[in-house]
Design an enzyme around this catalytic site. Structure first.
Site, PDB file in Angstrom:
ATOM      1  N   CYS A  63     -19.998 -24.771 -45.693  1.00  0.00           N
ATOM      2  CA  CYS A  63     -20.384 -25.273 -47.012  1.00  0.00           C
ATOM      3  C   CYS A  63     -19.653 -26.571 -47.354  1.00  0.00           C
ATOM      4  O   CYS A  63     -20.272 -27.549 -47.760  1.00  0.00           O
ATOM      5  CB  CYS A  63     -20.104 -24.214 -48.076  1.00  0.00           C
ATOM      6  SG  CYS A  63     -20.499 -24.785 -49.730  1.00  0.00           S
ATOM      7  N   GLU A 117     -35.982 -24.764 -72.815  1.00  0.00           N
ATOM      8  CA  GLU A 117     -36.494 -24.004 -73.958  1.00  0.00           C
ATOM      9  C   GLU A 117     -37.861 -23.382 -73.650  1.00  0.00           C
ATOM     10  O   GLU A 117     -38.238 -22.384 -74.262  1.00  0.00           O
ATOM     11  CB  GLU A 117     -36.571 -24.879 -75.208  1.00  0.00           C
ATOM     12  CG  GLU A 117     -37.610 -25.978 -75.153  1.00  0.00           C
ATOM     13  CD  GLU A 117     -37.614 -26.844 -76.418  1.00  0.00           C
ATOM     14  OE1 GLU A 117     -37.730 -26.300 -77.520  1.00  0.00           O
ATOM     15  OE2 GLU A 117     -37.499 -28.088 -76.278  1.00  0.00           O
TER      16      GLU A 117
END
Ligand code: NDP
Length: 458
Positions: free
Chosen positions: A42, A438
């Protein structure tokens, strides 16, 4: 000091480092063994440098958008060798932080290859230590056996060390690594062809994301060559040729082999220690990461459960808490979110629509829109969001998104899924405006409903 340790960890990648530090915090005497650089895939040759390359690629579009927002001036050109030098310094800095974290935690680091000798003995070079417990966290490496000729191609390791952008690139495979580097290298100016055998890239992801990603990659100039089996990769004088089952041949100056990864199990003495491998060559473990050999555990990519850094870290900490902290703990692999860092990015947690429909009735909620920032700049790119909801008890089973900031948004929604949120909980949540996120709390009516789907006939 004696050479008897409570725990010897083999592999100082994200999982091994997390496990060793947690075990040491519980009071264990820990040795961690690493044959390469501290930080593992990683940090050294995966997620971190990949994301730094993704940021570099994103500036091209940002410069274009800036003009629509009233900015003028030259945008310059990309010099990959300058990025490569800066990246090398940053990775060295991060490796230093990882080493310091080990030292500060009281974990001893031994550089070299570990070999299990049986009865708790582990050899590292000329040194032999005794371990009350051993944890294998050796990760994985690029596989080369999917097709003949793949060994001549770059893998994700070499792509991250490029100092020049290839004029053209043939990406072999359609998984995470394939689509991410196809997107990034196209953003940096390479002419990219993505060759995969399924109808769309990213098998296993929700089909609506896969289809939309295919469209988005094409819109960014990437040639998609899907739906045909791949036969062999051939090195030619000026580049590479990929032969496909229908007789067609795809050519490019450079080639990237992105056909999966193999668990790192060689040379550890696993067979002599009585550690069984599964059919894919990964170390077989139970829900507590125990191998078939007493006193031996394994976590992360070498177990090939879910090959994601945060999963390896969670498995390592669960092992350490259980074995050294008297706090038994297991990782729940069902609500692990993941992201694909393409442009636009994808993020997902929970069940796809197809998988959920196989288990019972489901309601599907969607939102598909042009984000404000793109629309203003005259861009055509869309953001797409989907909620998969249990038709019987209203629980949200899956959250899927393709569009700007998808990984950041879905990370937060993964908390809701982990807590067992219902669609009504989403409906009662007041929106943050104006945001894209949203839309996830403003989906009113299901776009479609599935009764329980019939089982798939093989
Ligand atoms: P993946 O397993 O994701 O994809 C492998 C790809 O290779 C698939 O498209 C597969 O096709 C294809 N393939 C395999 N064999 C053949 C064949 N014989 N012929 C044609 N195609 C073939 O592996 P990656 O190498 O992309 O990534 C390895 C792991 O690393 C991933 O599983 C992921 O967990 C992790 N990763 C995560 C990232 C993230 O979180 N953003 C980023 C990068 C990697 P098919 O689907 O048809 O089988």
């Amino acid at each position: 000091m004696s050479d008897v340790f409570d725990l010897v960890v083999v592999g100082a990648g994200s999982g091994g480092v997390a496990a060793s530090r947690r075990a040491a915090a519980h009071g264990a005497r820990v040795l961690i063994v690493e044959a390469d650089r501290v930080g593992g895939t990683c940090v050294i040759r995966g997620c971190v440098p990949k994301k730094l390359m993704m940021y570099a690629a994103g500036f091209g579009q940002a410069f274009e958008d800036a003009r629509a927002y009233g900015w003028t001036g030259s945008t310059g050109s990309f010099e990959m060798h300058r990025w490569a030098d800066a990246k090398a310094i940053e990775i060295q800095r991060l490796e230093g932080i990882y080493r310091k974290m080990l030292t500060d935690s009281g974990v001893e680091l031994a550089l070299g290859r570990a070999r299990l000798l049986g009865s708790g003995a582990v050899a590292v070079g000329d040194r032999t230590v005794q371990a009350r417990r051993v944890l294998i966290a050796t990760g994985g490496a690029p596989a080369h056996d999917a097709l003949p000729g793949l060994s001549a191609a770059m893998t994700s390791n070499e792509v991250l060390d490029l100092r020049d952008v290839p004029a053209s690139l043939l990406v072999v495979g359609g998984g995470y690594i394939a689509v991410e580097f196809a997107s990034i290298l196209a953003g940096l100016g390479a002419k990219v062809t993505l060759a995969f055998r399924d109808t769309w890239p990213l098998r296993g992801f929700d089909n609506d994301l896969r289809q939309r990603l295919a469209v988005a990659l094409q819109a960014r100039g990437i040639a998609l060559a899907g739906g045909v089996a791949l036969m062999a990769l051939e090195r030619e004088a000026t580049g590479f040729a990929l032969h496909r089952q229908d007789g067609s041949v795809l050519r490019a100056a450079a080639a990237l082999n992105a056909t999966g990864r193999t668990p790192n199990t060689q040379g550890l003495g696993l067979a002599d220690a009585g550690v069984q491998l599964d059919a894919r060559g990964a170390i077989a473990v139970d829900a507590d990461s125990r191998t078939s050999a007493p006193g031996l555990w394994a976590i992360g990519d070498v177990t090939h459960r879910m090959n994601l850094t945060p999963v390896a870290i969670a498995e390592g900490r669960a092992f350490a808490d259980t074995e050294f902290g008297r706090r038994p703990n297991r990782v729940d692999h069902r609500t692990v979110a993941s992201a694909v860092f393409t442009d636009p990015p994808i993020a997902t947690v929970g069940l796809s629509e197809a998988d959920a429909a196989r288990l019972g009735p489901v309601d599907i909620f969607e939102s598909d829109f042009r984000p404000m920032k793109t629309a203003f700049a005259g861009g055509a790119a869309h953001t797409y969001m989907k909620l998969v909801v249990d038709g019987l008890n209203d629980r949200v089973l899956g959250v899927h998104m393709i569009g700007a900031d998808a990984p950041e948004i879905v990370q937060s929604l993964a908390v809701a899924l982990t807590c067992g949120a219902t669609k009504r909980n989403f409906d009662r949540t007041v929106a943050v405006h104006p945001t894209a996120a949203e839309e996830f709390v403003l989906m009113r009516e299901p776009i479609r409903r599935h009764a329980k789907a019939p089982p798939v006939v093989a």
